[in-house]
Structure formats: C-alpha cells, structure tokens
Design a protein around this motif. Sequence first.
Motif, short mmCIF file in Angstrom:
data_model
loop_
_atom_site.label_atom_id
_atom_site.label_comp_id
_atom_site.label_asym_id
_atom_site.label_seq_id
_atom_site.Cartn_x
_atom_site.Cartn_y
_atom_site.Cartn_z
N ALA A 16 0.85 -1.09 -0.04
CA ALA A 16 0.09 -0.08 0.01
C ALA A 16 0.74 1.07 -0.03
CB ALA A 16 -0.87 -0.02 1.20
N ARG A 17 2.18 1.29 0.64
CA ARG A 17 3.05 2.24 0.68
C ARG A 17 3.51 2.47 -0.68
NH1 ARG A 17 5.32 3.27 5.64
NH2 ARG A 17 4.64 1.35 7.15
N CYS A 18 3.54 1.66 -1.63
CA CYS A 18 3.79 1.90 -2.84
C CYS A 18 3.11 2.53 -3.87
CB CYS A 18 4.27 0.51 -3.55
SG CYS A 18 5.47 -0.47 -2.57
N ILE A 19 1.85 2.65 -3.52
CA ILE A 19 0.71 3.40 -4.35
C ILE A 19 1.13 4.76 -4.77
CG2 ILE A 19 -1.55 4.31 -4.11
CD1 ILE A 19 -2.49 1.78 -2.58
N CYS A 20 1.95 5.52 -3.73
CA CYS A 20 2.76 6.76 -4.21
C CYS A 20 4.00 6.85 -4.32
CB CYS A 20 2.22 7.64 -3.00
SG CYS A 20 2.53 7.40 -1.39
N ASP A 21 4.60 5.80 -4.31
CA ASP A 21 6.11 5.67 -4.66
C ASP A 21 6.65 6.59 -5.83
OD1 ASP A 21 8.31 3.36 -3.99
OD2 ASP A 21 8.68 4.26 -5.85
N PRO A 22 7.63 7.20 -5.59
CA PRO A 22 8.21 8.43 -6.44
C PRO A 22 8.44 7.61 -8.01
CG PRO A 22 9.80 7.82 -4.64
CD PRO A 22 8.37 7.17 -4.35
N VAL A 23 8.97 6.25 -7.84
CA VAL A 23 9.42 5.49 -9.12
C VAL A 23 7.88 5.15 -9.66
CG1 VAL A 23 10.28 3.49 -10.06
CG2 VAL A 23 11.40 4.66 -8.04
N ARG A 24 7.59 5.74 -10.92
CA ARG A 24 6.44 5.66 -11.42
C ARG A 24 6.11 3.95 -11.78
NH1 ARG A 24 5.01 8.30 -17.60
NH2 ARG A 24 2.70 7.21 -17.51
N ALA A 25 7.29 2.99 -12.15
CA ALA A 25 6.89 1.95 -12.45
C ALA A 25 6.41 0.94 -11.45
CB ALA A 25 8.20 1.05 -13.01
N VAL A 26 7.23 1.36 -10.13
CA VAL A 26 6.56 0.78 -8.85
C VAL A 26 5.35 1.13 -8.37
CG1 VAL A 26 7.18 0.70 -6.23
CG2 VAL A 26 9.03 0.62 -7.86
N GLU A 60 5.82 2.97 11.87
CA GLU A 60 5.75 2.96 10.42
C GLU A 60 4.88 4.07 9.63
OE1 GLU A 60 3.91 -1.23 9.31
OE2 GLU A 60 3.61 -1.43 11.68
N ARG A 61 4.91 5.19 10.43
CA ARG A 61 3.99 6.30 9.91
C ARG A 61 4.71 6.89 8.56
NH1 ARG A 61 3.72 9.98 14.32
NH2 ARG A 61 2.12 8.78 15.24
N MET A 62 3.74 7.02 7.71
CA MET A 62 3.94 7.45 6.22
C MET A 62 4.11 9.01 6.46
SD MET A 62 1.89 5.32 3.48
CE MET A 62 2.67 6.27 2.19
N PRO A 63 4.84 9.86 5.53
CA PRO A 63 4.51 11.29 5.49
C PRO A 63 2.78 11.47 5.16
CG PRO A 63 6.36 10.74 4.14
CD PRO A 63 5.62 9.48 4.73
N PHE A 64 2.51 12.56 5.98
CA PHE A 64 0.91 12.67 5.90
C PHE A 64 0.39 13.04 4.36
CE2 PHE A 64 -2.85 15.40 6.35
CZ PHE A 64 -3.77 14.48 7.26
N LYS A 65 0.94 13.63 3.47
CA LYS A 65 0.81 13.88 2.20
C LYS A 65 0.46 12.55 1.50
CE LYS A 65 1.64 16.45 -1.99
NZ LYS A 65 2.53 17.38 -2.67
N SER A 66 1.72 11.64 1.61
CA SER A 66 1.61 10.32 0.99
C SER A 66 0.46 9.46 1.39
CB SER A 66 2.83 9.79 1.44
OG SER A 66 3.99 10.43 0.70
N TYR A 67 0.32 9.68 3.07
CA TYR A 67 -0.80 9.20 3.67
C TYR A 67 -2.22 9.36 2.92
CZ TYR A 67 -3.87 7.29 7.57
OH TYR A 67 -4.78 6.44 8.34
N LYS A 68 -2.67 10.44 2.68
CA LYS A 68 -3.59 10.94 2.16
C LYS A 68 -3.85 10.46 0.49
CE LYS A 68 -5.26 14.75 2.49
NZ LYS A 68 -5.49 16.58 2.77
N THR A 69 -2.76 10.27 0.01
CA THR A 69 -2.64 9.81 -1.47
C THR A 69 -3.12 8.29 -1.66
OG1 THR A 69 -0.99 11.33 -2.16
CG2 THR A 69 -1.42 9.28 -3.40
N VAL A 70 -2.72 7.46 -0.47
CA VAL A 70 -2.93 6.13 -0.51
C VAL A 70 -4.45 5.93 0.10
CG1 VAL A 70 -2.56 4.02 0.78
CG2 VAL A 70 -0.59 5.38 0.11
#
Length: 204
Positions: A16-26, A60-70
């Motif tokens: 689920a973390r990878c939903i907003c991964d900076p690498v487009r393919a991931v 395990e906290r994600m950055p808030f912006k990434s969390y909202k994206t997921v």
Amino acid sequence: MSNDMIQTRGVLSEPARCICDPVRAVKEVAQSFFKELNQRSDTIIQLLPEFLYRLSCTGERMPFKSYKTVFEFLIQLLKEKPKSNTETMIDRVCIKFSGIDMNDTEAPKYLLVALSKFAQNDGGIHKLQDNWRHWSKFLCHPQVAREYRQMIEHLESSSKNEEYKHHCSELLASIDKIQEEGLSKDDMASAPATSKVCGFFIGL
C-alpha cells in the motif's frame, strides 16, 4: 476473520505504501495490484482500517501527504462496492484509536482523514457520535481538538440537512466542553478507573 485475512493484513500494508512511490513503475504495479485485488474480493474493505492504523503509527508512519494519497486511491476503489459494505467503516476505524498512545498527537490526525470521509452522511455522523469514547480522549490535546473541530465544522457547513447539522453542533459543543473542563469519566469510559491523562485526573 479468515486465516488468510489474518496473514495478509500486515503484509498488504507494505505494498500500500508503494501506491505513491516516486518511481513510476513501482507505483503503477502497486496500483494495478490493488485494482485487481478489489475486483476479486472484499479484502480492501476488510483491511482498510488496519492499513490506516499501521500507516499512521509511530513506527510505520508515512508522510501525511503520502498517507492521504494512499487513502484516496483505496477509497476510490471502494466506490465499486455496495454501499452496505462500507457502512461499518467508522466503527472499525474508531476501534483503532485504542491502540494509539495517549501522547501521540499525530496518529489521531491521520485517522481523521478516514473519519471525515465516512462521516459525510447522516448515518456516518451518528456513528461518529456513537464512537465518541474511542476518539474523544485525544481531544485534550489542543492541536488534535482543533483538527477535529475544523472537520466537523466543514461537515456542518457543507450539509443542508438540519438534523445532520444538529448532530454536528452537538459534537462541536462536546469538543468545546473538553477543551474548557477536561476529560470526564464518560469520555474515558474505556480507560482505567483512575489515571492521569493530558494533565487531568480521572477518578472514580
């Protein structure tokens, strides 16, 4: 909950973390995975509260912006499911507050992302009230209270339903009361009989 569900709930929070991964393919692989999973089963509906909890906790906290994206990505997938499958989501998210340390002022704001989404109808605001004892204890933190107050004010101003507005007003009054008087025994119904929380003593 099935054995398969128990085994996958922790594992799936990682992709689920990878939903907003900076690498487009991931990112694309992760998004495709969850889209296919959603088509095959109700796993995302069942595990969304667990995702939200794990990705908001200190370790395990994600950055808030990434969390909202997921969250926004996963919630879009749930639109394909019958509404009845998401009606208990507020109950299930609120239960996760019991696993949050009382001194953690960030995790409640993360879970607010989900609560604000699921409380947008009359049934949702009722469930938010019904689960008051789970999340109200964090309102003794001014920054948490401010975030929750803003959320409820937004819900109130966005609705044309007078009954819904009334329930919002009741919640706002309860938040103000905690800010003015501190937590009561009712607010801490699920806590130990005597404890010190955010500077307030809750006794028998």
